[in-house]
Design a protein around this motif. Structure first.
Motif, PDB file in Angstrom:
ATOM      1  N   GLY A 178      21.573  29.600  47.452  1.00 12.83           N
ATOM      2  CA  GLY A 178      21.253  31.011  47.615  1.00 12.83           C
ATOM      3  C   GLY A 178      22.465  31.848  47.272  1.00 12.83           C
ATOM      4  N   GLU A 179      22.855  32.728  48.176  1.00 13.73           N
ATOM      5  CA  GLU A 179      24.026  33.586  47.958  1.00 13.73           C
ATOM      6  C   GLU A 179      25.335  32.910  48.369  1.00 13.73           C
ATOM      7  N   TRP A 180      25.240  31.715  48.908  1.00  9.92           N
ATOM      8  CA  TRP A 180      26.424  31.017  49.394  1.00  9.92           C
ATOM      9  C   TRP A 180      26.974  30.103  48.305  1.00  9.92           C
ATOM     10  N   LEU A 181      28.297  30.140  48.117  1.00  8.37           N
ATOM     11  CA  LEU A 181      28.977  29.168  47.267  1.00  8.37           C
ATOM     12  C   LEU A 181      29.668  28.171  48.182  1.00  8.37           C
ATOM     13  N   ILE A 182      29.318  26.910  48.054  1.00 12.30           N
ATOM     14  CA  ILE A 182      29.902  25.851  48.880  1.00 12.30           C
ATOM     15  C   ILE A 182      30.741  24.962  47.967  1.00 12.30           C
ATOM     16  N   ALA A 183      32.034  24.865  48.258  1.00 16.63           N
ATOM     17  CA  ALA A 183      32.956  24.168  47.365  1.00 16.63           C
ATOM     18  C   ALA A 183      33.791  23.154  48.123  1.00 16.63           C
ATOM     19  N   ASP A 191      40.366  16.683  53.511  1.00 17.77           N
ATOM     20  CA  ASP A 191      39.047  16.888  52.929  1.00 17.77           C
ATOM     21  C   ASP A 191      38.378  18.065  53.633  1.00 17.77           C
ATOM     22  N   GLY A 192      37.344  18.587  53.038  1.00 19.24           N
ATOM     23  CA  GLY A 192      36.639  19.695  53.656  1.00 19.24           C
ATOM     24  C   GLY A 192      35.947  20.548  52.617  1.00 19.24           C
ATOM     25  N   ALA A 193      35.637  21.768  52.992  1.00 16.93           N
ATOM     26  CA  ALA A 193      34.921  22.670  52.104  1.00 16.93           C
ATOM     27  C   ALA A 193      35.355  24.097  52.351  1.00 16.93           C
ATOM     28  N   GLU A 194      35.211  24.908  51.320  1.00 19.68           N
ATOM     29  CA  GLU A 194      35.377  26.347  51.435  1.00 19.68           C
ATOM     30  C   GLU A 194      34.025  26.977  51.137  1.00 19.68           C
ATOM     31  N   ILE A 195      33.618  27.921  51.962  1.00 19.80           N
ATOM     32  CA  ILE A 195      32.305  28.545  51.831  1.00 19.80           C
ATOM     33  C   ILE A 195      32.501  30.040  51.628  1.00 19.80           C
ATOM     34  N   ILE A 196      32.005  30.525  50.488  1.00 20.78           N
ATOM     35  CA  ILE A 196      32.005  31.958  50.201  1.00 20.78           C
ATOM     36  C   ILE A 196      30.589  32.452  50.459  1.00 20.78           C
ATOM     37  N   LEU A 197      30.453  33.426  51.353  1.00 18.74           N
ATOM     38  CA  LEU A 197      29.133  33.854  51.809  1.00 18.74           C
ATOM     39  C   LEU A 197      29.130  35.345  52.075  1.00 18.74           C
ATOM     40  N   PRO A 198      27.946  35.967  52.173  1.00 18.31           N
ATOM     41  CA  PRO A 198      27.908  37.391  52.506  1.00 18.31           C
ATOM     42  C   PRO A 198      28.646  37.667  53.815  1.00 18.31           C
ATOM     43  N   GLY A 199      29.439  38.731  53.833  1.00 19.59           N
ATOM     44  CA  GLY A 199      30.242  39.033  55.007  1.00 19.59           C
ATOM     45  C   GLY A 199      29.428  39.185  56.273  1.00 19.59           C
ATOM     46  N   ILE A 200      28.204  39.685  56.143  1.00 17.46           N
ATOM     47  CA  ILE A 200      27.373  39.896  57.338  1.00 17.46           C
ATOM     48  C   ILE A 200      26.912  38.580  57.954  1.00 17.46           C
ATOM     49  N   LYS A 201      27.062  37.478  57.236  1.00 14.65           N
ATOM     50  CA  LYS A 201      26.658  36.166  57.754  1.00 14.65           C
ATOM     51  C   LYS A 201      27.838  35.371  58.306  1.00 14.65           C
ATOM     52  N   ALA A 202      29.055  35.886  58.139  1.00  9.00           N
ATOM     53  CA  ALA A 202      30.262  35.106  58.440  1.00  9.00           C
ATOM     54  C   ALA A 202      30.410  34.798  59.922  1.00  9.00           C
ATOM     55  N   GLU A 203      30.172  35.784  60.778  1.00 11.04           N
ATOM     56  CA  GLU A 203      30.407  35.558  62.204  1.00 11.04           C
ATOM     57  C   GLU A 203      29.440  34.517  62.769  1.00 11.04           C
ATOM     58  N   ASP A 204      28.205  34.524  62.268  1.00  7.96           N
ATOM     59  CA  ASP A 204      27.230  33.529  62.729  1.00  7.96           C
ATOM     60  C   ASP A 204      27.667  32.121  62.346  1.00  7.96           C
ATOM     61  N   LEU A 205      28.117  31.943  61.103  1.00  9.53           N
ATOM     62  CA  LEU A 205      28.586  30.618  60.677  1.00  9.53           C
ATOM     63  C   LEU A 205      29.810  30.200  61.485  1.00  9.53           C
TER      64      LEU A 205
END
Length: 216
Positions: A178-183, A191-205
């Motif tokens: 969707g609108e999320w980039l998972i890298a 190891d791990g991931a960086e997630i770029i997501l809409p700012g309004i969804k950040a606090e929930d994640l």
């Protein structure tokens, strides 16, 4: 008062010691840097890196433009992979380091916050003669989840498509959900991931990660 990421209130609630970092109010620690270090080395830690500058590059000449702008040849990586590289000046000196996420016909760049204006000015300055659209994305947030348990926790926390992406990504691979980039990228050496997501969804994640045992 500096700029604030969408997670500013969450940092305060977690006891974050806020300092100025490149014009942003950011947490330098939440009580014990040593314990946070061990959490990332032994378990999993979450970093708010939303102060980083996300820039989307599109257009018919995007590929040619980035081959002109960057030290590394983006043709050396396939779509769905990222590359760590530098922007160079006309003398071959380094303007800044960055990560480029290569899509099918588009690119996402993540550059440093302290050099944002200089970087954006340089990118615009070098765009002359290229059919390219350079679009900063201040609407996005970025959360890094790093450590030996990071991906396993993300598989439990994310939606089914996100969990599948995290499980299957090669190192420096990424996928849009969707609108999320998972890298599968990061700067910790773990190891791990960086997630770029809409700012309004950040606090929930962020809260879901904390509830799952990830340490801020």
């Amino acid at each position: 008062m500096g700029h604030r990421t969408p997670l500013y209130d969450a940092h305060l609630a977690a006891g974050g010691k806020m300092v100025d970092f490149g014009g942003w109010d950011m947490p330098i620690h939440y009580g014990s840097q040593l314990e946070e270090h061990h959490a990332v080395r032994q378990h999993a830690g979450a970093f708010d890196v939303s102060h980083m500058t996300v820039v989307d590059v599109q257009g018919g000449d995007a590929r040619a433009y980035l081959r002109h702008l960057l030290a590394n040849d983006i043709d050396k990586v396939k779509a769905g992979r990222a590359i760590y590289t530098c922007m160079l000046n006309e003398r071959g000196g380094v303007v800044d380091d960055l990560i480029v996420y290569k899509g099918d016909n588009d690119y996402r760049l993540v550059v440093n916050c302290a050099t944002r204006e200089k970087d954006l000015d340089w990118m615009e300055n070098q765009a002359g003669g290229f059919a390219v659209d350079i679009h900063e994305r201040p609407d996005l947030a970025m959360i890094a989840v790093q450590g030996p348990e990071a991906r396993a926790i993300l598989e439990k926390v994310l939606c089914e498509a996100g969990a599948k992406a995290v499980a299957g990504l090669p190192f420096f691979g990424f996928e849009y959900v969707g609108e999320w980039l998972i890298a599968r990228t990061g700067y910790t050496g773990e190891d791990g991931a960086e997630i770029i997501l809409p700012g309004i969804k950040a606090e929930d994640l962020w809260q879901r990660l904390v509830d799952a045992g990830v340490r801020p």
